[in-house]
Design a protein around this motif. Structure first.
Motif, mmCIF file in Angstrom:
data_model
loop_
_atom_site.group_PDB
_atom_site.id
_atom_site.type_symbol
_atom_site.label_atom_id
_atom_site.label_comp_id
_atom_site.label_asym_id
_atom_site.label_seq_id
_atom_site.Cartn_x
_atom_site.Cartn_y
_atom_site.Cartn_z
ATOM 1 N N PRO A 69 0.793 -1.232 0.000
ATOM 2 C CA PRO A 69 0.000 0.000 0.000
ATOM 3 C C PRO A 69 0.825 1.282 0.000
ATOM 4 O O PRO A 69 0.382 2.306 -0.531
ATOM 5 N N ASP A 70 2.032 1.241 0.569
ATOM 6 C CA ASP A 70 2.863 2.453 0.609
ATOM 7 C C ASP A 70 3.717 2.630 -0.651
ATOM 8 O O ASP A 70 4.559 3.530 -0.712
ATOM 9 N N GLN A 117 12.256 -6.153 -0.449
ATOM 10 C CA GLN A 117 11.351 -5.010 -0.369
ATOM 11 C C GLN A 117 12.134 -3.771 -0.821
ATOM 12 O O GLN A 117 13.198 -3.482 -0.272
ATOM 13 N N GLN A 118 11.590 -3.057 -1.820
ATOM 14 C CA GLN A 118 12.309 -1.902 -2.353
ATOM 15 C C GLN A 118 11.392 -0.686 -2.419
ATOM 16 O O GLN A 118 10.386 -0.680 -3.108
#
Length: 348
Positions: free
Chosen positions: A319-320, A345-346
């Motif tokens: 979501p971000d 995660q990037q």
């Protein structure tokens, strides 16, 4: 980002996006210039018509020219407006397509890196599964359990110490009787565990239930109190009479793989660019989606990662806006793996 190679020139998707953005900006600038010119022409035509009217009959011919200039300027402005709308719309489509291509290419690249991370750790742990089965056939282990006593236990501890001197990836090696009592260990000076019971540990329970000496047991990554709370991957195998895989079970050999430094080397060694490294988090995640290694050292054995159920590999956006890429373990050789994932995660 992915790059297409043409001879000695690398054309990246980022370059296409950048070119589309520049083309849109240039188009808007040039159209604005055309409109400014046509605006000046209209003012000039209006002034010319006023002068022609004031000149009476002598200005009629000039009035016709002024009206034609005014009509042409209006036509040019209309054409430039249509051109601007259509061209900018097409450039915007090109830009969006290029951005999607860039995102897809980056997702595929991160998936490959996530796979590489989990493959590396599986290759490492495959060797651990071989180690424990081999060392469980050592005559010193068999004697210490078949003929319990201070002398045989001391010699088993000596042999375990010799092994540890050569295999620095282990914190300790524990030889246990059938009840789970540790009768010998490889580092008694550092970890005085002899006499302690590990009968309730999952790896010990699983190892006792093994059908023969060709198999092994392994537990999830855990914090081991007898090793000062260190994070370990414990592999275990049965010590059997005569070293025969089908022989009577005499006890269990448990080997304590020093998880933290080995896993850290994997997640920190993923080949990211310097820019990516500052905004990326590389993880190893177990079958329950629990973080067992993290390049930032945060949330280990505590955080859980939400991944699509039943999907071997993929990428998605959180979501971000963070891009999350993952790949499930394929296993290595006879080592099926433990259902782990490599995850990256990037942030944008």
């Amino acid at each position: 980002m992915a790059a297409v190679h043409f001879g000695q020139t690398d054309v990246s998707v980022d370059m296409v996006v950048s070119g589309a953005v520049k083309a849109r900006s240039l188009t808007e600038t040039k159209i604005a210039g055309i409109r400014a010119v046509t605006g000046r022409l209209r003012i000039l035509a209006l002034n010319a018509m006023i002068e022609a009217n004031q000149a009476g009959d002598h200005g009629r011919g000039f009035a016709v020219v002024a009206q034609e200039v005014r009509a042409i300027s209006a036509e040019v402005e209309a054409l430039s407006g249509d051109f601007s709308t259509e061209l900018i719309r097409e450039i915007a489509r090109l830009e969006e397509t290029a951005r999607r291509m860039a995102t897809a290419a980056q997702g595929r690249r991160l998936i490959d890196l996530a796979l590489n991370a989990v493959e590396l750790i599986d290759r490492n742990l495959y060797e651990r599964s071989c180690d424990v089965r081999w060392w469980a056939t050592d005559s010193a282990m068999i004697d210490a359990l078949a003929r319990p006593g201070a002398e045989t236990a001391a010699f088993a501890a000596h042999r375990l110490g010799v092994i540890l001197d050569a295999y620095t990836v282990y914190l300790d090696l524990w030889l246990c009787d059938p009840s789970g009592r540790i009768v010998a260990s490889g580092r008694p000076g550092r970890f005085p565990v002899a006499g302690q019971s590990v009968g309730g540990r999952p790896w010990f329970t699983a190892a006792r239930a093994l059908a023969d000496g060709n198999d092994y047991a392994v537990a999830d990554i855990s914090s081991e109190p007898l090793l000062g709370g260190a994070h370990v991957a414990t592999y275990a195998a049965g010590v059997r009479e005569g070293g025969d895989p089908r022989g009577r079970l005499l006890g269990i050999l448990g080997i304590q793989f020093d998880w933290a430094p080995q896993a850290r080397a994997i997640v920190e060694g993923v080949r990211l660019t310097e820019d990516e490294r500052s905004r990326s988090r590389v993880l190893l995640v177990d079958a329950d989606r629990r973080v067992i290694a993290a390049s930032d050292g945060q949330g280990i054995l505590r955080d859980r990662i939400d991944l699509p159920a039943g999907q071997e590999a993929g990428s998605l956006f959180a979501p971000d806006g963070t891009l999350v890429a993952f790949h499930h373990t394929p296993g290595y050789e006879t080592y099926r793996g433990l259902g782990w994932y490599g995850v990256i995660q990037q942030r944008p």
